[in-house]
Design a protein around this motif. Structure first.
Motif, PDB file in Angstrom:
ATOM      1  N   GLY A 130      -2.873   0.495   4.157  1.00 32.68           N
ATOM      2  CA  GLY A 130      -3.783   1.589   4.468  1.00 32.68           C
ATOM      3  C   GLY A 130      -4.608   1.288   5.698  1.00 32.68           C
ATOM      4  O   GLY A 130      -5.125   0.173   5.843  1.00 32.68           O
TER       5      GLY A 130
ATOM      6  N   ARG B 151       1.086   3.898   6.964  1.00 32.89           N
ATOM      7  CA  ARG B 151       2.066   4.971   7.111  1.00 32.89           C
ATOM      8  C   ARG B 151       1.866   5.722   8.411  1.00 32.89           C
ATOM      9  O   ARG B 151       2.816   6.266   8.988  1.00 32.89           O
TER      10      ARG B 151
ATOM     11  N   ASN C 261      -4.705  -2.886  -1.794  1.00 27.92           N
ATOM     12  CA  ASN C 261      -4.334  -1.480  -1.805  1.00 27.92           C
ATOM     13  C   ASN C 261      -5.518  -0.606  -1.395  1.00 27.92           C
ATOM     14  O   ASN C 261      -6.425  -0.362  -2.176  1.00 27.92           O
TER      15      ASN C 261
ATOM     16  N   THR D 235      -5.087   2.607  -0.033  1.00 26.71           N
ATOM     17  CA  THR D 235      -4.298   3.779   0.340  1.00 26.71           C
ATOM     18  C   THR D 235      -4.983   5.106   0.055  1.00 26.71           C
ATOM     19  O   THR D 235      -4.393   6.159   0.310  1.00 26.71           O
TER      20      THR D 235
ATOM     21  N   GLY E 185      -3.177   8.197  -1.331  1.00 26.27           N
ATOM     22  CA  GLY E 185      -1.820   7.702  -1.524  1.00 26.27           C
ATOM     23  C   GLY E 185      -1.648   6.883  -2.781  1.00 26.27           C
ATOM     24  O   GLY E 185      -0.523   6.721  -3.276  1.00 26.27           O
TER      25      GLY E 185
ATOM     26  N   TYR F 280      -9.905   1.753  -3.595  1.00 28.02           N
ATOM     27  CA  TYR F 280      -9.683   3.154  -3.232  1.00 28.02           C
ATOM     28  C   TYR F 280     -10.455   4.076  -4.170  1.00 28.02           C
ATOM     29  O   TYR F 280     -10.999   3.645  -5.189  1.00 28.02           O
TER      30      TYR F 280
END
Length: 321
Positions: free
Chosen positions: A13, A37, A170, A172, A175, A294
């Motif tokens: 991320g 991404r 993580n 994200t 996501g 997140y």
């Protein structure tokens, strides 16, 4: 933090949470790669209004700790606004008063006081707070990370098992709904309008208790960020012209100078809202460590540095699961 001196950390991320976490890890001696991404400029963070304020982040006690840690960083970054994108700006938080919910802010923010009738036609607080120009700030975070030895790779991750490192973090945002099958994180759509700045230097946030809409004006030297919307479970990234016109109208009702200001851009972002931020350590089936960071909703900028430091601490091999 000795965790990644024996190996690598992959941060998944590249929004403000991911990049800030990557910076903290890299500057602590970890060898860090960011897998993203899309570039930071295309993340939800790039669309954020980005005024430091405790905005609906849970759990409250932890959010306050994270927010205050972040405030200290932003105050220092604001001494170099052209480089970092952070400036200290005065303005009004409407429909807010000095009470138990804001006493911790008052104890830390010099000069926070009740707004006068001339400053705001209603109850509000006048405060000098960090306002972040997100495209500039994300670019600065990326360069700071690279100077600390980090690398960024554009790649799509569909399973944390793809991250071939002892530790994977993580970050994200929305996501995570698919990546770690967490339906608790969901989108709250926000639409903004960018217009030329007719000379405004103060911010304004106003909430209509009847309609439930929050209107805000965030001034940057060359433009105003006007908002906004809070459209729950709306996945559309396409700006709605009718909504844009209504945002400008609401803002102009509060600051008449805005009427007729030339529109420069329209932006839409999907806030990664969750009942509580997920900031925890997990041991994956193969024995590697995953740290989740997140679900910050619209408050990611406000708590980014505090959360990044806690997430970095959770990568340590002695941290509790």
């Amino acid at each position: 933090m000795e965790s990644a001196r024996d190996g690598e950390v992959i941060v998944v991320g590249s929004g403000v949470i991911g990049l800030t976490t990557a910076v903290v890890l890299a500057e602590s001696g970890s060898r860090v790669r960011v897998w993203a991404r899309e570039p930071a400029e295309r993340t939800t963070s790039a669309v954020a209004g980005a005024l430091w304020w405790p905005y609906r982040v849970e759990p409250k006690a932890l959010a306050r700790t994270w927010a205050l840690a972040s405030l200290s960083v932003y105050e220092e970054l604001a001494t170099r606004p052209e480089e970092t994108g952070v400036r200290m700006v005065e303005g009004v938080q409407g429909e807010t008063r000095l009470d138990e919910e804001t006493s911790w802010v008052a104890a830390r923010v010099p000069g926070l006081r009740a707004a006068t009738a001339e400053e705001y036609a209603g109850t509000g607080l006048w405060a000098r707070l960090p306002l972040v120009d997100m495209p500039v700030h994300l670019g600065w975070l990326r360069e700071r990370f690279r100077k600390a030895g980090g690398t960024i790779e554009e790649r799509t991750v569909t399973d944390l098992a793809q991250a071939e490192a002892p530790v994977v973090v993580n970050c994200t945002g929305l996501g995570a709904r698919e990546l770690v099958a967490d339906p608790a994180v969901r989108p709250v759509r926000g639409q903004l309008v960018i217009v030329e700045n007719p000379g405004l230097r103060t911010y304004l946030v106003s909430t209509d208790a009847v309609a439930g809409t929050t209107t805000y004006v965030f001034p940057h030297p060359d433009r105003l960020v006007l908002g906004g919307t809070t459209d729950e479970d709306d996945w559309s990234l396409t700006p709605d012209p009718a909504v844009a016109a209504e945002i400008v109208e609401r803002c102009a009702a509060l600051r008449p100078e805005i009427a007729g200001a030339r529109v420069l851009d329209h932006r839409v972002g999907l806030r990664p809202v969750r009942d509580t931020v997920r900031l925890e350590r997990e041991v994956l089936p193969d024995g590697r460590v995953s740290v989740h960071n997140y679900g910050h909703g619209g408050g990611g900028v406000t708590v980014a540095w505090g959360c990044a430091r806690e997430a970095a601490g959770l990568t340590h091999p002695t941290a509790s699961a």
